[in-house]
Design a protein around this motif. Structure first.
Motif, mmCIF file in Angstrom:
data_model
loop_
_atom_site.group_PDB
_atom_site.id
_atom_site.type_symbol
_atom_site.label_atom_id
_atom_site.label_comp_id
_atom_site.label_asym_id
_atom_site.label_seq_id
_atom_site.Cartn_x
_atom_site.Cartn_y
_atom_site.Cartn_z
ATOM 1 N N VAL A 175 0.742 -1.389 0.185
ATOM 2 C CA VAL A 175 -0.128 -0.072 0.094
ATOM 3 C C VAL A 175 0.836 1.255 0.091
ATOM 4 C CG1 VAL A 175 -1.632 1.506 1.405
ATOM 5 C CG2 VAL A 175 -2.106 -1.128 1.136
ATOM 6 N N GLU A 176 1.844 1.188 0.964
ATOM 7 C CA GLU A 176 2.758 2.322 0.950
ATOM 8 C C GLU A 176 3.486 2.570 -0.180
ATOM 9 O OE1 GLU A 176 4.871 1.704 4.471
ATOM 10 O OE2 GLU A 176 3.155 2.092 5.908
ATOM 11 N N ARG A 177 4.093 1.568 -1.033
ATOM 12 C CA ARG A 177 4.970 1.750 -2.276
ATOM 13 C C ARG A 177 4.073 1.542 -3.264
ATOM 14 N NH1 ARG A 177 9.111 -2.813 -0.455
ATOM 15 N NH2 ARG A 177 9.802 -2.429 -2.392
ATOM 16 N N LYS A 178 2.978 1.931 -3.450
ATOM 17 C CA LYS A 178 2.355 1.817 -4.793
ATOM 18 C C LYS A 178 2.788 2.825 -5.705
ATOM 19 C CE LYS A 178 -2.151 1.010 -4.646
ATOM 20 N NZ LYS A 178 -3.446 1.116 -4.504
ATOM 21 N N ARG A 179 3.362 3.832 -5.604
ATOM 22 C CA ARG A 179 3.841 4.608 -6.505
ATOM 23 C C ARG A 179 4.955 4.030 -7.052
ATOM 24 N NH1 ARG A 179 4.254 10.610 -5.349
ATOM 25 N NH2 ARG A 179 4.549 10.579 -7.639
ATOM 26 N N GLU A 180 5.978 3.582 -6.106
ATOM 27 C CA GLU A 180 7.151 2.869 -6.589
ATOM 28 C C GLU A 180 7.109 1.649 -7.467
ATOM 29 O OE1 GLU A 180 10.644 -0.097 -4.485
ATOM 30 O OE2 GLU A 180 9.416 1.773 -3.158
ATOM 31 N N PHE A 181 6.165 0.625 -6.979
ATOM 32 C CA PHE A 181 5.682 -0.247 -7.991
ATOM 33 C C PHE A 181 5.076 0.285 -9.424
ATOM 34 C CE2 PHE A 181 4.969 -2.551 -3.889
ATOM 35 C CZ PHE A 181 6.146 -3.234 -3.685
ATOM 36 N N GLY A 182 4.184 1.190 -9.356
ATOM 37 C CA GLY A 182 3.970 1.929 -10.639
ATOM 38 C C GLY A 182 5.114 2.270 -11.448
ATOM 39 N N LEU A 183 6.079 3.102 -10.951
ATOM 40 C CA LEU A 183 7.155 3.553 -11.412
ATOM 41 C C LEU A 183 8.117 2.196 -12.214
ATOM 42 C CD1 LEU A 183 8.867 6.096 -12.392
ATOM 43 C CD2 LEU A 183 10.019 5.680 -10.177
ATOM 44 N N LEU A 184 8.329 1.273 -11.276
ATOM 45 C CA LEU A 184 9.002 0.159 -11.666
ATOM 46 C C LEU A 184 8.207 -0.607 -12.984
ATOM 47 C CD1 LEU A 184 9.886 -1.490 -8.388
ATOM 48 C CD2 LEU A 184 11.514 -0.409 -10.041
ATOM 49 N N ARG A 185 6.968 -0.546 -12.855
ATOM 50 C CA ARG A 185 6.200 -1.065 -14.281
ATOM 51 C C ARG A 185 6.258 -0.186 -15.324
ATOM 52 N NH1 ARG A 185 1.970 -4.328 -13.443
ATOM 53 N NH2 ARG A 185 2.086 -4.590 -15.690
ATOM 54 N N ALA A 186 6.247 1.283 -14.990
ATOM 55 C CA ALA A 186 6.566 2.270 -16.212
ATOM 56 C C ALA A 186 8.002 1.969 -16.710
ATOM 57 C CB ALA A 186 5.904 3.578 -15.640
ATOM 58 N N LEU A 187 8.862 1.799 -15.981
ATOM 59 C CA LEU A 187 10.089 1.685 -16.552
ATOM 60 C C LEU A 187 10.449 0.323 -17.416
ATOM 61 C CD1 LEU A 187 12.174 3.248 -13.562
ATOM 62 C CD2 LEU A 187 11.838 4.060 -16.057
ATOM 63 N N GLY A 188 9.289 -0.515 -17.171
ATOM 64 C CA GLY A 188 9.561 -1.873 -18.018
ATOM 65 C C GLY A 188 9.559 -3.063 -17.225
ATOM 66 N N LEU A 189 9.680 -3.027 -15.935
ATOM 67 C CA LEU A 189 9.735 -4.226 -14.995
ATOM 68 C C LEU A 189 8.173 -4.758 -15.202
ATOM 69 C CD1 LEU A 189 11.728 -5.505 -13.076
ATOM 70 C CD2 LEU A 189 10.606 -4.495 -11.412
ATOM 71 N N GLY A 190 8.194 -6.175 -15.637
ATOM 72 C CA GLY A 190 7.300 -7.071 -15.516
ATOM 73 C C GLY A 190 6.108 -7.129 -14.378
ATOM 74 N N GLY A 191 5.092 -7.722 -14.432
ATOM 75 C CA GLY A 191 4.181 -7.913 -13.125
ATOM 76 C C GLY A 191 4.838 -9.060 -12.395
ATOM 77 N N ALA A 192 5.305 -10.198 -13.295
ATOM 78 C CA ALA A 192 5.941 -11.450 -12.601
ATOM 79 C C ALA A 192 7.212 -10.879 -11.878
ATOM 80 C CB ALA A 192 6.226 -12.294 -13.696
ATOM 81 N N ALA A 193 8.030 -9.817 -12.347
ATOM 82 C CA ALA A 193 9.185 -9.664 -11.620
ATOM 83 C C ALA A 193 8.927 -8.835 -10.341
ATOM 84 C CB ALA A 193 10.073 -8.598 -12.538
ATOM 85 N N VAL A 194 7.784 -7.865 -10.640
ATOM 86 C CA VAL A 194 7.417 -7.452 -9.251
ATOM 87 C C VAL A 194 6.962 -8.201 -8.146
ATOM 88 C CG1 VAL A 194 5.793 -5.525 -8.324
ATOM 89 C CG2 VAL A 194 6.862 -5.070 -10.426
ATOM 90 N N HIS A 195 6.273 -9.279 -8.783
ATOM 91 C CA HIS A 195 5.643 -10.235 -7.784
ATOM 92 C C HIS A 195 6.834 -11.084 -7.339
ATOM 93 C CE1 HIS A 195 4.012 -14.091 -6.678
ATOM 94 N NE2 HIS A 195 2.718 -13.600 -6.703
#
Length: 190
Positions: A89-109
């Protein structure tokens, strides 16, 4: 070293059970082992049933300790899941930024799951670092005849299970983090 040559422990089987049999056995052993020509001594009669009761008490105490330990692990796993959920919840923007930079959903998982597994590694290592010296101290203070030994294989297995359980506790928050849209990073500011 100043010790008598006489035996210090004798095991005898009474002809009848109960208090009467124990008293008769104690008298017979006392008459045989002590007296003016053999020196004075003291004979203590113990009942085998009483020894079994002590063993049952020890077994009950060990079971209670294991149950409390299991409850502690469950609370710890719930704590890891809660911490991971708050992190997502607190790092939602960070995860969104990582996804915007090209990190896939599986990598975030994977990233969030590995982070939760590291909580388990850290907890297990700190637990062992505290538990081993205290266990040695308890054995030393209790002055038991049992030697202090470290069951390394069992401790390693427990540590591995702990890491797997904490990683599993982070799976749901990791799934939520992997579904964070890249637009969250660019959208509204906090």
């Amino acid at each position: 070293m100043g010790a008598d040559a006489a035996p210090t422990t004798v095991t005898a089987n009474a002809s009848e059970d109960g208090a009467q049999g124990r008293i008769r056995a104690q008298r017979a052993v006392t008459d045989t082992l002590t007296g003016p020509e053999r020196g004075d001594g003291r004979v203590i009669a113990e009942d085998a049933a009483a020894e079994a009761g002590e063993s049952d008490d020890l077994r009950t105490m060990a079971t209670t300790v294991i149950m409390v330990l299991g409850l502690t692990v469950l609370v710890a796993v719930a704590g890891v899941a809660t911490t991971a959920s708050l992190t997502v919840v607190e790092r939602k923007r960070e995860f969104g930024l990582l996804r915007a930079l090209g990190l896939g959903g599986a990598a975030v998982h994977r990233m969030v799951t590995v982070e939760c597994a590291l909580y388990g590694v850290l907890g297990g290592v700190l637990g062992l670092a505290l538990a081993l010296p205290y266990s040695w101290l308890v054995v030393r203070v209790a002055e038991t005849s049992a030697p202090f030994s470290v069951p390394a294989g069992q401790l390693a297995a427990v540590l591995i299970v702990l890491v797997l359980v904490t990683a599993a506790a982070g799976m749901v928050p990791a799934l939520r983090a992997s579904r964070t849209a890249p637009m969250v990073a660019v959208a509204g500011s906090d």
